[in-house]
Design a protein around this motif. Structure first.
Motif, PDB file in Angstrom:
ATOM      1  N   ALA A  29      11.242  -3.523 -15.899  1.00 34.75           N
ATOM      2  CA  ALA A  29      12.596  -3.736 -15.382  1.00 34.75           C
ATOM      3  C   ALA A  29      13.155  -5.067 -15.873  1.00 34.75           C
ATOM      4  O   ALA A  29      14.331  -5.161 -16.239  1.00 34.75           O
ATOM      5  N   GLU A  30      12.310  -6.089 -15.915  1.00 38.14           N
ATOM      6  CA  GLU A  30      12.750  -7.385 -16.432  1.00 38.14           C
ATOM      7  C   GLU A  30      13.136  -7.297 -17.900  1.00 38.14           C
ATOM      8  O   GLU A  30      13.978  -8.069 -18.375  1.00 38.14           O
ATOM      9  N   ARG A  31      12.530  -6.355 -18.612  1.00 42.49           N
ATOM     10  CA  ARG A  31      12.810  -6.206 -20.042  1.00 42.49           C
ATOM     11  C   ARG A  31      13.961  -5.235 -20.310  1.00 42.49           C
ATOM     12  O   ARG A  31      14.218  -4.892 -21.455  1.00 42.49           O
ATOM     13  N   GLY A  32      14.610  -4.790 -19.255  1.00 32.92           N
ATOM     14  CA  GLY A  32      15.800  -3.991 -19.427  1.00 32.92           C
ATOM     15  C   GLY A  32      15.646  -2.504 -19.226  1.00 32.92           C
ATOM     16  O   GLY A  32      16.633  -1.766 -19.333  1.00 32.92           O
ATOM     17  N   LEU A  33      14.441  -2.010 -18.931  1.00 28.93           N
ATOM     18  CA  LEU A  33      14.270  -0.587 -18.686  1.00 28.93           C
ATOM     19  C   LEU A  33      14.845  -0.207 -17.329  1.00 28.93           C
ATOM     20  O   LEU A  33      14.697  -0.950 -16.358  1.00 28.93           O
ATOM     21  N   ALA A  34      15.468   0.947 -17.276  1.00 24.51           N
ATOM     22  CA  ALA A  34      15.910   1.517 -16.010  1.00 24.51           C
ATOM     23  C   ALA A  34      14.786   2.414 -15.514  1.00 24.51           C
ATOM     24  O   ALA A  34      14.545   3.492 -16.066  1.00 24.51           O
ATOM     25  N   LYS A  63       8.887   8.742   9.014  1.00 20.22           N
ATOM     26  CA  LYS A  63       9.563   8.931   7.731  1.00 20.22           C
ATOM     27  C   LYS A  63      10.611   7.844   7.495  1.00 20.22           C
ATOM     28  O   LYS A  63      10.720   7.292   6.399  1.00 20.22           O
ATOM     29  N   THR A  64      11.366   7.545   8.525  1.00 17.15           N
ATOM     30  CA  THR A  64      12.406   6.519   8.402  1.00 17.15           C
ATOM     31  C   THR A  64      11.818   5.164   8.069  1.00 17.15           C
ATOM     32  O   THR A  64      12.313   4.447   7.173  1.00 17.15           O
ATOM     33  N   ASP A  65      10.738   4.794   8.768  1.00 18.52           N
ATOM     34  CA  ASP A  65      10.100   3.499   8.514  1.00 18.52           C
ATOM     35  C   ASP A  65       9.516   3.431   7.111  1.00 18.52           C
ATOM     36  O   ASP A  65       9.657   2.418   6.412  1.00 18.52           O
ATOM     37  N   ARG A  66       8.844   4.511   6.689  1.00 19.06           N
ATOM     38  CA  ARG A  66       8.231   4.509   5.346  1.00 19.06           C
ATOM     39  C   ARG A  66       9.296   4.465   4.255  1.00 19.06           C
ATOM     40  O   ARG A  66       9.111   3.823   3.216  1.00 19.06           O
ATOM     41  N   ARG A  67      10.405   5.137   4.497  1.00 20.49           N
ATOM     42  CA  ARG A  67      11.495   5.100   3.510  1.00 20.49           C
ATOM     43  C   ARG A  67      12.048   3.685   3.369  1.00 20.49           C
ATOM     44  O   ARG A  67      12.249   3.195   2.250  1.00 20.49           O
ATOM     45  N   LYS A  68      12.279   3.022   4.487  1.00 25.73           N
ATOM     46  CA  LYS A  68      12.800   1.659   4.441  1.00 25.73           C
ATOM     47  C   LYS A  68      11.836   0.728   3.706  1.00 25.73           C
ATOM     48  O   LYS A  68      12.257  -0.127   2.921  1.00 25.73           O
ATOM     49  N   GLU A  69      10.546   0.869   3.986  1.00 27.87           N
ATOM     50  CA  GLU A  69       9.549   0.055   3.299  1.00 27.87           C
ATOM     51  C   GLU A  69       9.632   0.256   1.784  1.00 27.87           C
ATOM     52  O   GLU A  69       9.639  -0.707   1.013  1.00 27.87           O
ATOM     53  N   ALA A  70       9.651   1.521   1.371  1.00 28.66           N
ATOM     54  CA  ALA A  70       9.655   1.832  -0.056  1.00 28.66           C
ATOM     55  C   ALA A  70      10.939   1.367  -0.732  1.00 28.66           C
ATOM     56  O   ALA A  70      10.921   0.911  -1.879  1.00 28.66           O
ATOM     57  N   GLU A  71      12.052   1.489  -0.043  1.00 33.41           N
ATOM     58  CA  GLU A  71      13.318   1.018  -0.614  1.00 33.41           C
ATOM     59  C   GLU A  71      13.288  -0.488  -0.830  1.00 33.41           C
ATOM     60  O   GLU A  71      13.739  -0.986  -1.879  1.00 33.41           O
ATOM     61  N   ARG A  72      12.756  -1.217   0.140  1.00 34.55           N
ATOM     62  CA  ARG A  72      12.655  -2.671  -0.023  1.00 34.55           C
ATOM     63  C   ARG A  72      11.705  -3.023  -1.174  1.00 34.55           C
ATOM     64  O   ARG A  72      11.975  -3.951  -1.949  1.00 34.55           O
ATOM     65  N   ALA A  73      10.612  -2.295  -1.270  1.00 32.61           N
ATOM     66  CA  ALA A  73       9.648  -2.549  -2.339  1.00 32.61           C
ATOM     67  C   ALA A  73      10.267  -2.270  -3.707  1.00 32.61           C
ATOM     68  O   ALA A  73      10.089  -3.047  -4.654  1.00 32.61           O
ATOM     69  N   ALA A  74      10.979  -1.153  -3.827  1.00 29.48           N
ATOM     70  CA  ALA A  74      11.616  -0.808  -5.101  1.00 29.48           C
ATOM     71  C   ALA A  74      12.629  -1.870  -5.499  1.00 29.48           C
ATOM     72  O   ALA A  74      12.743  -2.242  -6.683  1.00 29.48           O
ATOM     73  N   GLN A  75      13.350  -2.395  -4.518  1.00 35.13           N
ATOM     74  CA  GLN A  75      14.314  -3.460  -4.794  1.00 35.13           C
ATOM     75  C   GLN A  75      13.599  -4.724  -5.271  1.00 35.13           C
ATOM     76  O   GLN A  75      14.044  -5.389  -6.213  1.00 35.13           O
ATOM     77  N   ALA A  76      12.488  -5.049  -4.629  1.00 33.78           N
ATOM     78  CA  ALA A  76      11.724  -6.241  -5.025  1.00 33.78           C
ATOM     79  C   ALA A  76      11.215  -6.128  -6.462  1.00 33.78           C
ATOM     80  O   ALA A  76      11.121  -7.124  -7.174  1.00 33.78           O
ATOM     81  N   LEU A  77      10.885  -4.904  -6.868  1.00 28.49           N
ATOM     82  CA  LEU A  77      10.345  -4.678  -8.212  1.00 28.49           C
ATOM     83  C   LEU A  77      11.435  -4.537  -9.266  1.00 28.49           C
ATOM     84  O   LEU A  77      11.149  -4.596 -10.462  1.00 28.49           O
ATOM     85  N   GLY A  78      12.661  -4.300  -8.840  1.00 32.92           N
ATOM     86  CA  GLY A  78      13.752  -4.123  -9.793  1.00 32.92           C
ATOM     87  C   GLY A  78      13.923  -2.708 -10.289  1.00 32.92           C
ATOM     88  O   GLY A  78      14.561  -2.491 -11.334  1.00 32.92           O
ATOM     89  N   ALA A  79      13.378  -1.730  -9.570  1.00 30.48           N
ATOM     90  CA  ALA A  79      13.556  -0.332  -9.967  1.00 30.48           C
ATOM     91  C   ALA A  79      15.031   0.032  -9.941  1.00 30.48           C
ATOM     92  O   ALA A  79      15.779  -0.393  -9.056  1.00 30.48           O
ATOM     93  N   ALA A  80      15.465   0.837 -10.900  1.00 30.76           N
ATOM     94  CA  ALA A  80      16.872   1.227 -10.985  1.00 30.76           C
ATOM     95  C   ALA A  80      17.223   2.303  -9.977  1.00 30.76           C
ATOM     96  O   ALA A  80      18.356   2.373  -9.493  1.00 30.76           O
TER      97      ALA A  80
END
Length: 240
Positions: A29-34, A63-80
């Motif tokens: 993600a840092e190198r520009g990949l989506a 499900k709601t809690d796990r989704r929120k966790e994963a969304e925050r993690a994806a944001q931290a990693l820079g996932a598109a």
């Protein structure tokens, strides 16, 4: 691994992409990949024991809690993009409809590479089922007779990330990725997964071990790494 374009991560449960491929996601993600992450399940039955111990817990709340966790993690990693397909777990239910849905993703984003689970996992059958699913969809996406008129997929390499107990899963890494420059991002993503806090230190130890192995197999100073097993031969123009 390619440093431009898009990438696809097919994760059985909502935390798998963090433990096993968080460094690769952040690095590329840092190198520009989506990077698109698909979570086939929230891991709501088999991988959320901490949440189920709380009074009054329900399936929807998990499900709601796990989704929120994963969304925050994806944001931290820079996932598109992160997608939650909610196909259940223990067992994960994979249908032809969901297979064709993944085929559509392959053809839409045309990933430079694909990351998914090991071929075997005697402790969690959802993981190899996901691998078979991801590779089956890749094959269908290459078929000219599937939805004629669509541009077919090429041949993106597939790399299998590390299972929880690799020795028991017949997984042998042939690629060691230096994730030292993005370790802070992966650690931040790991700490987003509050439902499985007991795994935080375990996966830091895994990263340090793979980093030590990577350093021994190179002339670089490497502290943290991730291991991958290639499914297909590498096609190169030079061995230098």
């Amino acid at each position: 691994m390619t440093e431009a374009g898009t990438a696809l991560v097919v994760s059985a449960h909502s935390a798998d992409f963090v433990w096993r491929a968080g460094g690769a996601i952040a690095l590329h993600a840092e190198r520009g990949l989506a990077v698109t992450v698909i979570c086939l399940s929230y891991g709501e039955r088999g991988e959320s024991a901490k949440l189920w111990r709380l009074p009054g817990m329900t399936l929807d709340r998990v499900k709601t809690d796990r989704r929120k966790e994963a969304e925050r993690a994806a944001q931290a990693l820079g996932a598109a993009d992160i997608q939650f397909w909610d196909l259940g777990d223990y067992p994960l239910t994979l249908t032809q409809e969901s297979l064709f849905r993944l085929v559509d993703v392959y053809r839409a984003i045309r990933p430079a590479f694909v990351l998914t689970h090991s071929h075997q996992d005697i402790y969690n059958h959802d993981h190899p089922a996901t691998t078979e699913f991801a590779q089956h969809a890749r094959i269908v996406a290459q078929a000219h007779g599937h939805n004629p008129g669509q541009k077919v997929l090429g041949a993106p390499p597939v790399f299998l990330f590390e299972p929880h107990q690799p020795e028991q899963c017949d997984w042998k890494p042939d690629m060691l990725l230096d994730i030292t420059p993005v370790w802070d991002k992966k650690r931040a993503a790991i700490e987003c997964m509050a439902g499985q806090e007991h795994l935080w230190e375990y996966y830091e130890r895994v990263a340090r071990q793979r980093g030590a192995q990577a350093a021994r197999n190179s002339d670089k100073k490497i502290t943290y790494g991730e291991g991958y097993e290639a499914v297909f031969p590498h096609v190169v123009e030079s061995l230098a």
